[in-house]
Enzyme design. Sequence first.
Site, PDB file in Angstrom:
ATOM      1  N   LYS A 190      40.519 -28.298 -22.989  1.00 17.54           N
ATOM      2  CA  LYS A 190      40.662 -27.369 -24.119  1.00 17.54           C
ATOM      3  C   LYS A 190      40.160 -28.010 -25.422  1.00 17.54           C
ATOM      4  O   LYS A 190      39.563 -27.344 -26.255  1.00 17.54           O
ATOM      5  CB  LYS A 190      42.114 -26.912 -24.259  1.00 17.54           C
ATOM      6  N   GLN A 237      48.885 -14.591 -16.889  1.00 18.62           N
ATOM      7  CA  GLN A 237      50.071 -14.225 -17.683  1.00 18.62           C
ATOM      8  C   GLN A 237      49.678 -13.465 -18.952  1.00 18.62           C
ATOM      9  O   GLN A 237      50.222 -12.407 -19.253  1.00 18.62           O
ATOM     10  CB  GLN A 237      50.850 -15.494 -18.074  1.00 18.62           C
ATOM     11  N   GLY A 280      40.006 -13.827 -16.236  1.00 17.61           N
ATOM     12  CA  GLY A 280      41.405 -14.221 -16.023  1.00 17.61           C
ATOM     13  C   GLY A 280      42.352 -13.083 -16.369  1.00 17.61           C
ATOM     14  O   GLY A 280      43.470 -13.310 -16.842  1.00 17.61           O
ATOM     15  N   ILE A 334      34.854 -17.633 -11.921  1.00 12.96           N
ATOM     16  CA  ILE A 334      34.169 -17.995 -13.161  1.00 12.96           C
ATOM     17  C   ILE A 334      33.074 -19.038 -12.927  1.00 12.96           C
ATOM     18  O   ILE A 334      32.154 -19.187 -13.735  1.00 12.96           O
ATOM     19  CB  ILE A 334      35.195 -18.436 -14.240  1.00 12.96           C
ATOM     20  N   ASP A 385      38.784 -11.043 -12.458  1.00 16.51           N
ATOM     21  CA  ASP A 385      39.617 -12.180 -12.049  1.00 16.51           C
ATOM     22  C   ASP A 385      39.211 -12.552 -10.628  1.00 16.51           C
ATOM     23  O   ASP A 385      38.539 -11.778  -9.936  1.00 16.51           O
ATOM     24  CB  ASP A 385      41.115 -11.819 -12.102  1.00 16.51           C
ATOM     25  N   ILE A 415      53.868 -19.349 -24.180  1.00 18.44           N
ATOM     26  CA  ILE A 415      53.964 -17.891 -24.369  1.00 18.44           C
ATOM     27  C   ILE A 415      55.034 -17.324 -23.431  1.00 18.44           C
ATOM     28  O   ILE A 415      55.034 -17.611 -22.232  1.00 18.44           O
ATOM     29  CB  ILE A 415      52.608 -17.201 -24.094  1.00 18.44           C
ATOM     30  N   TYR A 469      43.955 -30.611 -18.565  1.00 20.49           N
ATOM     31  CA  TYR A 469      43.962 -29.297 -19.228  1.00 20.49           C
ATOM     32  C   TYR A 469      43.735 -29.473 -20.738  1.00 20.49           C
ATOM     33  O   TYR A 469      42.877 -28.809 -21.331  1.00 20.49           O
ATOM     34  CB  TYR A 469      45.315 -28.637 -18.952  1.00 20.49           C
TER      35      TYR A 469
HETATM   36  C1  AKB Z   1      51.107 -24.807 -20.517  1.00 14.41           C
HETATM   37  O1  AKB Z   1      52.322 -25.089 -20.544  1.00 14.41           O
HETATM   38  O2  AKB Z   1      50.277 -25.440 -19.872  1.00 14.41           O
HETATM   39  C2  AKB Z   1      50.632 -23.659 -21.364  1.00 14.41           C
HETATM   40  C3  AKB Z   1      50.174 -24.113 -22.709  1.00 14.41           C
HETATM   41  C4  AKB Z   1      51.133 -24.608 -23.702  1.00 14.41           C
HETATM   42  O3  AKB Z   1      49.006 -24.079 -22.977  1.00 14.41           O
HETATM   43  N1  AKB Z   1      51.668 -22.678 -21.512  1.00 14.41           N
END
Ligand code: AKB
Length: 313
Positions: free
Chosen positions: A145, A14, A10, A52, A36, A171, A141
């Site tokens: 994680k 960003q 990746g 990946i 990537d 970020i 997501y």
């Molecule tokens: C998102 O907004 O999905 C990411 C994060 C907070 O992991 N920037």
Amino acid sequence: MSNTKILVTGANGQIGRVLTTALREKYGKETVLATDITKIEGDIEPFEFLDILNTQRLKEIVQDYDITQVYHLAAILSASGEWNPVKTWNINLNGLLSILELAREKQMDRVFFPSTIAVFGNTTPRINTHQDVPLLPTTVYGMSKTSGELWCNYYHLKYGVDARSVRYPGIIGWQSLPAGGTTDYAVEIYHEALKSGKYECFLAENTRLPMMYMNDAIKATIDLMEAPKESLSLHYGYNLAAMSFTPAEIAAEIQKHIPDFKISYKPDFRQEIAASWSETIDDSQARKDWNWKPDFDLASMTVDMLKHLREIL
Ligand code: AKB
């Protein structure tokens, strides 16, 4: 570092773009292989295309380049993830499992897995969120994680794989644009302030979220990876904090430099995601274990963002 060979997945994302440059400055260009699914313009060599999910190609790359460390950044973020949950799970979780399995087989030195504040959910206390709290994420997501953190911990306990992880807040950096996240507004707002003098925010004005300047995110990542093994008490995501603000507060900070800047609000589906995350984070374990401490707050970040963006826009 003499035998160290680093793989970044990746690398066109960003954080990937900035981290790859920082790692190359620190350890030498040839030490860091960028990979990537897409290639950025410019001087990014050494570079290999890598999907990946192509486990065979991943194995070949690890073998051919004698990889000893991985920064596994390839992932789909919170907002985009909701459009294609199964694909997101596959990329975010199965990608990590391939990396952990290779790390075990090849006895790699260490692996970095970026986790996120998206692991938190509606059952998590939202203020000063502690390290070990109930995790019931509402996005795929966040689910991927949370599970990724558990797999890192499992590979550490079972096989001694030195997996390391932080829970990144949103970020913000001038070097690259985020894509598909819920915190993306906090980058877009600076670009729009300079380009058009106005910004329509997709979150409501009082939505407070944890955020961090890119410089601090890169520092945290490299410091964690360089920390001596004995000092680490966690092999799942360390809480990490720098600042927390609302869209109204970042707009007010920008107005100190661009007085005519205007913000309006049109919350969309991302509002619900943001509302399920923490407002402020307790990162005392990271501070204790590897001396984590951020350099930037909202005011100093805004000065630096506007200075750099004025130069490049
Ligand atoms: C998102 O907004 O999905 C990411 C994060 C907070 O992991 N920037």
